[in-house]
Design an enzyme around this catalytic site. Structure first.
Site, PDB file in Angstrom:
ATOM      1  CD  GLN A  66      -2.877   1.218   2.569  1.00  0.00           C
ATOM      2  OE1 GLN A  66      -3.149   2.330   2.513  1.00  0.00           O
ATOM      3  NE2 GLN A  66      -3.030   0.470   3.180  1.00  0.00           N
ATOM      4  CD  GLU A 188      -1.873   2.051   8.594  1.00  0.00           C
ATOM      5  OE1 GLU A 188      -1.225   2.618   6.993  1.00  0.00           O
ATOM      6  OE2 GLU A 188      -1.690   3.025   9.092  1.00  0.00           O
ATOM      7  CG  ASP A 217       0.745   0.705   4.549  1.00  0.00           C
ATOM      8  OD1 ASP A 217       1.827   0.989   4.793  1.00  0.00           O
ATOM      9  OD2 ASP A 217      -0.090  -0.277   4.652  1.00  0.00           O
ATOM     10  N   GLY A 296      -7.938  20.743  18.340  1.00  0.00           N
ATOM     11  CA  GLY A 296      -7.486  21.999  19.094  1.00  0.00           C
ATOM     12  C   GLY A 296      -8.008  22.332  20.726  1.00  0.00           C
ATOM     13  N   GLY A 297      -8.062  24.147  19.735  1.00  0.00           N
ATOM     14  CA  GLY A 297      -8.468  24.547  21.258  1.00  0.00           C
ATOM     15  C   GLY A 297      -9.674  25.057  21.430  1.00  0.00           C
TER      16      GLY A 297
HETATM   17  N1  CAO Z   1      12.070 -10.155  -8.733  1.00  0.00           N
HETATM   18  C1  CAO Z   1      12.439 -10.949  -8.197  1.00  0.00           C
HETATM   19  N2  CAO Z   1      12.182 -10.802  -6.240  1.00  0.00           N
HETATM   20  C2  CAO Z   1      12.122  -9.747  -6.435  1.00  0.00           C
HETATM   21  C3  CAO Z   1      11.196  -8.985  -7.219  1.00  0.00           C
HETATM   22  C4  CAO Z   1      10.970  -9.231  -8.719  1.00  0.00           C
HETATM   23  N3  CAO Z   1       9.873  -8.610  -9.921  1.00  0.00           N
HETATM   24  N4  CAO Z   1       9.897  -7.992  -6.335  1.00  0.00           N
HETATM   25  C5  CAO Z   1      10.408  -8.601  -5.969  1.00  0.00           C
HETATM   26  N5  CAO Z   1      11.131  -9.379  -5.321  1.00  0.00           N
HETATM   27  C6  CAO Z   1      11.805 -10.115  -3.807  1.00  0.00           C
HETATM   28  C7  CAO Z   1      12.882  -8.913  -3.188  1.00  0.00           C
HETATM   29  O1  CAO Z   1      14.088  -9.209  -3.607  1.00  0.00           O
HETATM   30  C8  CAO Z   1      12.550  -9.875  -2.041  1.00  0.00           C
HETATM   31  O2  CAO Z   1      14.282 -11.203  -2.285  1.00  0.00           O
HETATM   32  P1  CAO Z   1      14.967 -10.872  -0.743  1.00  0.00           P
HETATM   33  O3  CAO Z   1      15.009 -10.895   0.785  1.00  0.00           O
HETATM   34  O4  CAO Z   1      15.654 -12.638  -0.874  1.00  0.00           O
HETATM   35  O5  CAO Z   1      16.050  -9.982  -0.961  1.00  0.00           O
HETATM   36  C9  CAO Z   1      11.413 -10.634  -1.998  1.00  0.00           C
HETATM   37  O6  CAO Z   1      10.454 -10.674  -3.476  1.00  0.00           O
HETATM   38  C10 CAO Z   1      10.781 -10.088  -1.031  1.00  0.00           C
HETATM   39  O7  CAO Z   1      10.431  -8.333  -0.794  1.00  0.00           O
HETATM   40  P2  CAO Z   1       9.682  -8.018   0.755  1.00  0.00           P
HETATM   41  O8  CAO Z   1      11.132  -8.316   1.690  1.00  0.00           O
HETATM   42  O9  CAO Z   1      10.121  -6.511   0.578  1.00  0.00           O
HETATM   43  O10 CAO Z   1       8.761  -8.767   0.191  1.00  0.00           O
HETATM   44  P3  CAO Z   1       7.831  -8.968   1.619  1.00  0.00           P
HETATM   45  O11 CAO Z   1       6.612  -9.249   1.380  1.00  0.00           O
HETATM   46  O12 CAO Z   1       8.548  -9.560   2.800  1.00  0.00           O
HETATM   47  O13 CAO Z   1       7.550  -8.324   3.204  1.00  0.00           O
HETATM   48  C11 CAO Z   1       7.125  -6.119   3.500  1.00  0.00           C
HETATM   49  C12 CAO Z   1       6.117  -6.918   2.431  1.00  0.00           C
HETATM   50  C13 CAO Z   1       5.790  -4.205   3.226  1.00  0.00           C
HETATM   51  C14 CAO Z   1       6.763  -5.777   5.335  1.00  0.00           C
HETATM   52  C15 CAO Z   1       8.326  -5.497   3.583  1.00  0.00           C
HETATM   53  O14 CAO Z   1       8.910  -4.805   1.849  1.00  0.00           O
HETATM   54  C16 CAO Z   1       8.669  -3.817   3.951  1.00  0.00           C
HETATM   55  O15 CAO Z   1       8.849  -3.548   5.433  1.00  0.00           O
HETATM   56  N6  CAO Z   1       8.506  -3.121   3.297  1.00  0.00           N
HETATM   57  C17 CAO Z   1       8.708  -1.537   3.896  1.00  0.00           C
HETATM   58  C18 CAO Z   1       8.242  -0.964   4.351  1.00  0.00           C
HETATM   59  C19 CAO Z   1       6.944  -0.788   4.053  1.00  0.00           C
HETATM   60  O16 CAO Z   1       6.651  -0.050   2.985  1.00  0.00           O
HETATM   61  N7  CAO Z   1       5.561  -1.642   4.388  1.00  0.00           N
HETATM   62  C20 CAO Z   1       3.984  -1.056   4.159  1.00  0.00           C
HETATM   63  C21 CAO Z   1       3.448  -2.465   3.381  1.00  0.00           C
HETATM   64  S1  CAO Z   1       1.918  -1.660   2.927  1.00  0.00           S
HETATM   65  O17 CAO Z   1       0.774  -2.306   4.392  1.00  0.00           O
END
Ligand code: CAO
Length: 475
Positions: A66, A188, A217, A296-297
């Site tokens: 998001q 979030e 988010d 607010g106030g």
């Molecule tokens: N091709 C190949 N690999 C890909 C890819 C693509 N096109 N797109 C993503 N990936 C891979 C990434 O490289 C990553 O791999 P590694 O861990 O091996 O390096 C893997 O997919 C997972 O990516 P991620 O760790 O970002 O995803 P997740 O689902 O595990 O975590 C989230 C999700 C949101 C917790 C994390 O991305 C995060 O903390 N983001 C920053 C904060 C944020 O934006 N949070 C809000 C999310 S909305 O509620």
């Protein structure tokens, strides 16, 4: 001869330099007279006909879930060409989350990814990296919200990107800024808790609460969008890109700044506008949860309206704004409160707010929230009906302004979404449906990157743009 020639040349040079000085001072004078006279002449095209605010800006969109998609959707509405890179076969994880129509992209995905194009690339495949490097060369901004370190693990470090395109802006959402939690994954509600929202939301007697507004988010996505547009503006002067970081904890705290204000005010004594003060409950070391007190106030509270027994949204937010105190007293049938020293001044009212709101509620309970709204607005009393999502979805004025829009989608049919909440008179947003997974892969390789057919075939055959084939089961 030579001397004469020289002196003639000198004279011409002097005259020319006088001319330059004159022209320069004319330009300076023009700029002074018209502070932004250095800009192009105002367009003669009709409003909304001169392109969009971000026309010409190309975004390499590596966002998911998001926070990041909120940011790039906003930039797309403002006219940027947003190319969303998704993992082959899977795509943004939200495509398949909270599914309501079998086989179609979820509303979670569609409502955050309008006006974008989708290309599937395995960013860890050498041929996928080749395509990404080409995209980096021709894009202005890379936006990502992967877990900390994920972009680097793909090999897309700042140094790698900056070397290929020194003008590129690299914008990231992370859960936390540098510090003890910088490596944490964040969603979030984690941000709402870490940014000071949860500890200050809810009722004093109850546990901390998260809010329905996605301030972690979508709020951070908005912050990031402002950072990107500012970096684009600075690039016009410097010619170079920069890193932009919006941490979700910081974004939430920014939206909770009035609570940090109150934290410091505590040193000077109790927070008199909190109803806790009127109820003679002592304050502790931190800002307490304030229920529905106004931030607010001007004291405010949520009051029941007619029908509250069966309708969970038959309520109104009522603000006892000081300048309209007299009007409030007349409306609720307490005209003596206008002159009674116990009620006439805001200071005198502070310890009695609970009693005052109970009296106002006796009046609001005799009317629907819309009747209260009408009667109060006539005399400038600020009130807000508690609108349900059903009422918002059906509200004609929101449809008229494009804030609530109906969109058609090839696999899920018609659905409602929230359009661009920011209205620009010369950059009109149309909401276009979200892309199917990889819908624009060919178009981007051919028309944007202008890769020769031979190279496209080579990349495609390598498997870098398609889902890995499922292993065939032995017969
Ligand atoms: N091709 C190949 N690999 C890909 C890819 C693509 N096109 N797109 C993503 N990936 C891979 C990434 O490289 C990553 O791999 P590694 O861990 O091996 O390096 C893997 O997919 C997972 O990516 P991620 O760790 O970002 O995803 P997740 O689902 O595990 O975590 C989230 C999700 C949101 C917790 C994390 O991305 C995060 O903390 N983001 C920053 C904060 C944020 O934006 N949070 C809000 C999310 S909305 O509620």
């Amino acid at each position: 001869m030579a001397t004469r020639k020289k002196s003639k040349g000198k004279g011409r040079a002097k005259a020319a330099s006088r001319k330059v000085v004159k022209l320069k001072s004319k330009a300076v004078a023009a700029k002074k007279a018209n502070g932004n006279g250095h800009l192009p002449r105002p367009s003669s095209k009709g409003w909304g006909q001169a392109g969009k605010a971000l026309t010409g800006v190309r975004i390499l969109d590596f966002t998911h879930v998001q926070s990041g998609p909120t940011c790039t959707q906003l930039l797309a509405w403002l006219g940027a060409d947003v190319i969303k890179v998704e993992r082959p076969g899977v795509g943004d994880i939200t495509r398949g989350q909270l599914v309501d129509v079998k086989g179609a992209d979820s509303l979670y995905f569609t409502m955050l990814n309008h006006n974008k194009r989708s290309i599937t690339i395995d960013s860890k495949h050498p041929q996928g990296r080749r395509v990404l490097d080409e995209l980096i060369k021709i894009c202005d901004v890379l936006v990502e919200n992967f877990a900390p370190g994920a972009l680097d693990r793909m090999g897309l470090t700042w140094e790698h990107i900056h070397k290929r395109n020194p003008r590129m802006i690299v914008a990231s959402v992370k859960g936390f800024g540098p510090g003890p939690y910088e490596d944490c994954k964040v969603y979030e509600n984690v941000a709402q808790c870490a940014g000071g929202s949860a500890s200050t939301t809810g009722f004093r007697e109850g546990p901390p609460l998260v809010t329905g507004a996605q301030i972690g988010d979508s709020g951070t996505g908005l912050h990031l969008a402002l950072g990107i547009v500012s970096a684009l503006f600075q690039r016009n002067r410097t010619g170079r890109g920069q890193k932009v970081l919006a941490a979700m904890q910081d974004g939430v705290l920014n939206l909770c700044r009035v609570k940090l204000r109150d934290q410091q005010r505590l040193k000077a004594g109790p927070l008199t506008e909190y109803s806790q003060y009127g109820e003679s409950v002592p304050f502790g070391a931190s800002v307490p949860r304030a229920g529905n007190d106004s931030g607010g106030g001007q004291p405010g509270w949520i009051l029941k309206c007619k029908g509250w027994e069966s309708d969970p949204d038959a309520y109104i937010y009522f603000i006892t704004q000081a300048p309209v105190w007299g009007e409030i007293c007349d409306l609720i049938g307490e005209p003596t409160w206008k002159t009674d020293a116990e009620y006439a001044t805001p200071r005198a009212r502070l310890p009695k707010l609970k009693k005052i709101f109970e009296r106002i509620e006796q009046w609001t309970m005799t009317k629907s929230k819309f009747e209260v709204m009408e009667l109060c607005n006539k005399v400038d009393i600020p009130v807000g009906p508690i609108l349900s999502m059903k009422e918002i979805a059906e509200e004609p004025s929101l449809r008229k302004t494009g804030t609530v829009v109906e969109v058609d989608h090839p696999t899920r049919g018609k659905y409602l979404t929230v359009g661009n909440p920011i209205k620009l008179s010369d950059s009109i947003s149309e909401v276009k449906r979200s892309p199917l997974l990889g819908e624009h892969t060919d178009e981007i390789l051919k028309d944007v990157l202008k890769l020769p057919a031979k190279d496209i075939a080579e990349i495609k055959n390598s498997g870098a743009l398609s889902a890995p084939k499922k292993e065939e089961k032995a017969a």
